[in-house]
Motif scaffolding. Sequence first.
Motif, PDB file in Angstrom:
ATOM      1  N   LEU A 103     124.410 -11.746  63.926  1.00  0.00           N
ATOM      2  CA  LEU A 103     124.575 -13.181  63.696  1.00  0.00           C
ATOM      3  C   LEU A 103     124.407 -13.457  62.202  1.00  0.00           C
ATOM      4  CD1 LEU A 103     122.915 -14.784  66.832  1.00  0.00           C
ATOM      5  CD2 LEU A 103     125.306 -14.872  66.147  1.00  0.00           C
TER       6      LEU A 103
ATOM      7  N   THR B  82     122.480 -19.039  44.254  1.00  0.00           N
ATOM      8  CA  THR B  82     122.867 -19.734  43.024  1.00  0.00           C
ATOM      9  C   THR B  82     122.054 -21.022  42.916  1.00  0.00           C
ATOM     10  OG1 THR B  82     124.573 -21.048  44.124  1.00  0.00           O
ATOM     11  CG2 THR B  82     125.249 -18.915  43.233  1.00  0.00           C
TER      12      THR B  82
ATOM     13  N   VAL C  46     114.153  -8.719  56.421  1.00  0.00           N
ATOM     14  CA  VAL C  46     113.360  -8.522  55.201  1.00  0.00           C
ATOM     15  C   VAL C  46     112.020  -9.236  55.386  1.00  0.00           C
ATOM     16  CG1 VAL C  46     113.220  -8.915  52.713  1.00  0.00           C
ATOM     17  CG2 VAL C  46     115.390  -8.244  53.749  1.00  0.00           C
TER      18      VAL C  46
ATOM     19  N   GLY D 128     115.621 -21.973  53.109  1.00  0.00           N
ATOM     20  CA  GLY D 128     114.903 -20.703  53.263  1.00  0.00           C
ATOM     21  C   GLY D 128     115.287 -19.722  52.171  1.00  0.00           C
TER      22      GLY D 128
ATOM     23  N   SER E 295     121.242 -18.898  62.569  1.00  0.00           N
ATOM     24  CA  SER E 295     119.849 -18.623  62.895  1.00  0.00           C
ATOM     25  C   SER E 295     119.445 -19.120  64.279  1.00  0.00           C
ATOM     26  CB  SER E 295     118.937 -19.198  61.815  1.00  0.00           C
ATOM     27  OG  SER E 295     119.402 -20.439  61.380  1.00  0.00           O
TER      28      SER E 295
ATOM     29  N   CYS F   3     114.846 -17.809  58.917  1.00  0.00           N
ATOM     30  CA  CYS F   3     113.846 -18.050  57.867  1.00  0.00           C
ATOM     31  C   CYS F   3     113.706 -19.562  57.748  1.00  0.00           C
ATOM     32  CB  CYS F   3     114.314 -17.393  56.575  1.00  0.00           C
ATOM     33  SG  CYS F   3     113.354 -17.839  55.136  1.00  0.00           S
TER      34      CYS F   3
ATOM     35  N   GLY G 127     116.271 -21.702  58.499  1.00  0.00           N
ATOM     36  CA  GLY G 127     117.181 -22.347  59.453  1.00  0.00           C
ATOM     37  C   GLY G 127     118.292 -23.128  58.783  1.00  0.00           C
ATOM     38  N   HIS G 128     118.595 -22.833  57.520  1.00  0.00           N
ATOM     39  CA  HIS G 128     119.602 -23.606  56.775  1.00  0.00           C
ATOM     40  C   HIS G 128     120.977 -22.964  56.746  1.00  0.00           C
ATOM     41  CE1 HIS G 128     116.526 -26.340  55.760  1.00  0.00           C
ATOM     42  NE2 HIS G 128     117.088 -26.847  54.681  1.00  0.00           N
ATOM     43  N   SER G 129     121.181 -21.912  57.519  1.00  0.00           N
ATOM     44  CA  SER G 129     122.521 -21.336  57.570  1.00  0.00           C
ATOM     45  C   SER G 129     123.524 -22.453  57.848  1.00  0.00           C
ATOM     46  CB  SER G 129     122.565 -20.303  58.695  1.00  0.00           C
ATOM     47  OG  SER G 129     123.889 -20.035  59.054  1.00  0.00           O
TER      48      SER G 129
ATOM     49  N   TYR H 168     131.690 -16.899  48.446  1.00  0.00           N
ATOM     50  CA  TYR H 168     130.235 -16.707  48.482  1.00  0.00           C
ATOM     51  C   TYR H 168     129.800 -16.866  49.939  1.00  0.00           C
ATOM     52  CZ  TYR H 168     125.301 -17.918  47.682  1.00  0.00           C
ATOM     53  OH  TYR H 168     123.924 -17.970  47.730  1.00  0.00           O
TER      54      TYR H 168
ATOM     55  N   VAL I 169     118.881 -25.263  44.973  1.00  0.00           N
ATOM     56  CA  VAL I 169     118.616 -26.606  44.463  1.00  0.00           C
ATOM     57  C   VAL I 169     117.937 -27.539  45.472  1.00  0.00           C
ATOM     58  CG1 VAL I 169     120.563 -26.429  42.851  1.00  0.00           C
ATOM     59  CG2 VAL I 169     120.922 -27.487  45.074  1.00  0.00           C
TER      60      VAL I 169
ATOM     61  N   GLY J 188     117.565 -16.238  53.713  1.00  0.00           N
ATOM     62  CA  GLY J 188     119.026 -16.276  53.751  1.00  0.00           C
ATOM     63  C   GLY J 188     119.628 -16.461  52.371  1.00  0.00           C
TER      64      GLY J 188
HETATM   65  C1  LIG Z   1     120.515 -28.103  52.073  1.00  0.00           C
HETATM   66  C2  LIG Z   1     121.055 -26.778  51.613  1.00  0.00           C
HETATM   67  C3  LIG Z   1     121.068 -26.480  50.276  1.00  0.00           C
HETATM   68  C4  LIG Z   1     121.562 -25.252  49.834  1.00  0.00           C
HETATM   69  N1  LIG Z   1     121.560 -24.981  48.509  1.00  0.00           N
HETATM   70  C5  LIG Z   1     121.942 -23.767  48.087  1.00  0.00           C
HETATM   71  C6  LIG Z   1     121.850 -23.424  46.720  1.00  0.00           C
HETATM   72  O1  LIG Z   1     121.433 -24.211  45.877  1.00  0.00           O
HETATM   73  N2  LIG Z   1     122.227 -22.184  46.362  1.00  0.00           N
HETATM   74  C7  LIG Z   1     122.680 -21.268  47.258  1.00  0.00           C
HETATM   75  O2  LIG Z   1     122.971 -20.154  46.853  1.00  0.00           O
HETATM   76  N3  LIG Z   1     122.784 -21.577  48.562  1.00  0.00           N
HETATM   77  C8  LIG Z   1     122.434 -22.791  48.992  1.00  0.00           C
HETATM   78  N4  LIG Z   1     122.543 -23.105  50.312  1.00  0.00           N
HETATM   79  C9  LIG Z   1     123.104 -22.116  51.234  1.00  0.00           C
HETATM   80  C10 LIG Z   1     121.986 -21.201  51.692  1.00  0.00           C
HETATM   81  O3  LIG Z   1     121.833 -20.173  50.730  1.00  0.00           O
HETATM   82  C11 LIG Z   1     122.298 -20.563  53.043  1.00  0.00           C
HETATM   83  O4  LIG Z   1     122.523 -21.570  53.974  1.00  0.00           O
HETATM   84  C12 LIG Z   1     121.166 -19.644  53.491  1.00  0.00           C
HETATM   85  O5  LIG Z   1     121.620 -18.879  54.580  1.00  0.00           O
HETATM   86  C13 LIG Z   1     119.943 -20.402  53.906  1.00  0.00           C
HETATM   87  O6  LIG Z   1     118.880 -19.534  54.133  1.00  0.00           O
HETATM   88  P1  LIG Z   1     117.829 -19.796  55.310  1.00  0.00           P
HETATM   89  O7  LIG Z   1     116.864 -18.689  55.258  1.00  0.00           O
HETATM   90  O8  LIG Z   1     117.337 -21.182  55.276  1.00  0.00           O
HETATM   91  O9  LIG Z   1     118.794 -19.640  56.561  1.00  0.00           O
HETATM   92  P2  LIG Z   1     118.603 -19.157  58.045  1.00  0.00           P
HETATM   93  O10 LIG Z   1     119.491 -20.057  58.804  1.00  0.00           O
HETATM   94  O11 LIG Z   1     117.198 -19.061  58.451  1.00  0.00           O
HETATM   95  O12 LIG Z   1     119.232 -17.717  57.979  1.00  0.00           O
HETATM   96  C14 LIG Z   1     120.552 -17.573  57.528  1.00  0.00           C
HETATM   97  C15 LIG Z   1     120.999 -16.133  57.590  1.00  0.00           C
HETATM   98  O13 LIG Z   1     120.169 -15.323  56.783  1.00  0.00           O
HETATM   99  C16 LIG Z   1     119.590 -14.279  57.527  1.00  0.00           C
HETATM  100  N5  LIG Z   1     118.175 -14.202  57.134  1.00  0.00           N
HETATM  101  C17 LIG Z   1     117.347 -15.204  56.793  1.00  0.00           C
HETATM  102  N6  LIG Z   1     116.141 -14.723  56.458  1.00  0.00           N
HETATM  103  C18 LIG Z   1     116.212 -13.390  56.605  1.00  0.00           C
HETATM  104  C19 LIG Z   1     115.286 -12.342  56.400  1.00  0.00           C
HETATM  105  N7  LIG Z   1     114.031 -12.569  55.986  1.00  0.00           N
HETATM  106  N8  LIG Z   1     115.705 -11.084  56.644  1.00  0.00           N
HETATM  107  C20 LIG Z   1     116.963 -10.827  57.059  1.00  0.00           C
HETATM  108  N9  LIG Z   1     117.882 -11.783  57.272  1.00  0.00           N
HETATM  109  C21 LIG Z   1     117.500 -13.050  57.043  1.00  0.00           C
HETATM  110  C22 LIG Z   1     119.757 -14.687  58.982  1.00  0.00           C
HETATM  111  O14 LIG Z   1     119.974 -13.603  59.793  1.00  0.00           O
HETATM  112  C23 LIG Z   1     120.978 -15.552  58.968  1.00  0.00           C
HETATM  113  O15 LIG Z   1     122.147 -14.785  59.140  1.00  0.00           O
HETATM  114  C24 LIG Z   1     122.058 -24.318  50.772  1.00  0.00           C
HETATM  115  C25 LIG Z   1     122.060 -24.630  52.121  1.00  0.00           C
HETATM  116  C26 LIG Z   1     121.562 -25.840  52.538  1.00  0.00           C
HETATM  117  C27 LIG Z   1     121.589 -26.158  53.997  1.00  0.00           C
END
Ligand SMILES: Cc1cc2nc3c(=O)[nH]c(=O)nc-3n(C[C@H](O)[C@H](O)[C@H](O)COP(=O)(O)OP(=O)(O)OC[C@H]3O[C@@H](n4cnc5c(N)ncnc54)[C@H](O)[C@@H]3O)c2cc1C
Length: 472
Positions: free
Chosen positions: A459, A154, A205, A144, A88, A79, A81-83, A421, A139, A147
């Motif tokens: 993954l 939170t 999702v 994304g 991801s 989504c 890419g912030h895992s 978490y 925050v 994720g």
């Molecule tokens: C700069 C930064 C700030 C953050 N701040 C917070 C915060 O304030 N609060 C908090 O709770 N967390 C925070 N996080 C942690 C964040 O919740 C996780 O890193 C989360 O996985 C990021 O989601 P993404 O969609 O960008 O990740 P991605 O890397 O795209 O995906 C991460 C994981 O989620 C799954 N995923 C993503 N989208 C979907 C979808 N649509 N359907 C099914 N699976 C999916 C993927 O399979 C993968 O395993 C932060 C992370 C970063 C890097």
Amino acid sequence: MRKDHEMVHASEEVYSSLHRRFKGDLLRPGESGYEDARAIWNAMVARKPGLIARCADVSDVQSAVRAGSEAGILTAIRCGGHSLAGFSTCDDGLVIDLSRMRQVNVNPDTRRAWFSGGCLLGSIDTATQKAGLVFPSGVVSHTGAGGLVLGGGTGWLTRRFGLSCDNVERFTLVIADGSVVRANAKENQDLFWALRGGGGNFGVVTEFEVKLHPLTSVVLAEGLCPEADIRRLLERWRDFMADAPIDLKWNVDLRLAPDTENVPVALRGRPVASSWLLWTGDPDAAEPYFKPALSLCSPDSVNCKGMSFLDLQTMADAAFPHGRRYYTKSGYFPQLDDSTIDCMVGAVATIPSAETQIELAYLGGAAGQVAAAETAFGDRSAPFIMNLIGNWSEGSADADHISWVRGLFQKLRPAMKPGVYVNFMSGDEQDRVPEAYHERWGRMVAVKSHYDPKNFFRLNQNVLPRKIEAKG
Ligand SMILES: Cc1cc2nc3c(=O)[nH]c(=O)nc-3n(C[C@H](O)[C@H](O)[C@H](O)COP(=O)(O)OP(=O)(O)OC[C@H]3O[C@@H](n4cnc5c(N)ncnc54)[C@H](O)[C@@H]3O)c2cc1C
């Protein structure tokens, strides 16, 4: 699942199966756009997928899941890419990239929003604020929502309105056999339970339907507490938060003060506790709560102002840029005893970079009022969340940062409650996944076994389905 050398052929097989009917973009190594598309937020995880399938719509997602599943190829879902763990992306496998699916619809009358599975937090905030409403999320606006929400979510509004996942009314997803399934309080209730905290284990999702709340502005105060007073500040924070109103969020970051103009000269480069206080209630009622929190801060570092919700949500964006190197470890404390505080205070002086920090947040409030069994999200009864976040730029400094994070985590681990978490975990903690769900683990395995028996969605902080678990 295929071995590495077979994956290259598998990605070609997936490409051949998709390229005639796929409406989005199919990117292979060497093709225009591939290099940009393969990068994720954490530069520690640089991988080269065999194929990036950037879906245009739900039917593209279905085709990609079916083709990936038939080819038995390692598949990542992306989504934002912030895992932190780098889930991801993958080497040679398939990435199902949702970044073209970023639609947000808001109904101001019913206070509901529907957003697609590839949305970033910022696009949701922008759309909901047009109606004076908020969805409680994280925050940093370039994170994304996919994720974040699936892991729990939170942020600034967690105490006031609960976790992000507590505000989801319905998920629409593509499961491992390529079919579209809905999960809510009435349909597929086990799946609805598991998706609220279970991460990407169950499917892709494609749409979240969520509750919104009215809020457009907040009061924010910040201040830096000098090294000599950090212990007293943490004691005060610990004692104060237990009875604090849900309108107050007080986060503390232990770190080296940056060498920047807005930081008092005497504090620059020195260990500090940086306090962030957010008030979401009547602005005139904030002061009695802010005062004791800020009285231990250096007066010339204190700043208090009203601000728009959108400014709050983008305030930290620049501090966590794409392309740096990050490593985390996280845990919950049921209480913060004096020796835990001593250990943290001692560790600040040894922090290996100005961006690395010990982040402390107090859960409680609306999030703490949801019963533990109601969602898959980890235990809500341990209110102190700690996140150790190593943040640096040079590959040559990897070992120093990783070993600092691991070393401090090991020292603090005995005082923690089992639980973590999942969104704050790193990629080398698969053994802690059962701990993240502890008494909910059996139910998680049952739901996973039903919806993804072959573990196509692997993954992630992975829940192994029963048959695969039994084989070891
Ligand atoms: C700069 C930064 C700030 C953050 N701040 C917070 C915060 O304030 N609060 C908090 O709770 N967390 C925070 N996080 C942690 C964040 O919740 C996780 O890193 C989360 O996985 C990021 O989601 P993404 O969609 O960008 O990740 P991605 O890397 O795209 O995906 C991460 C994981 O989620 C799954 N995923 C993503 N989208 C979907 C979808 N649509 N359907 C099914 N699976 C999916 C993927 O399979 C993968 O395993 C932060 C992370 C970063 C890097």
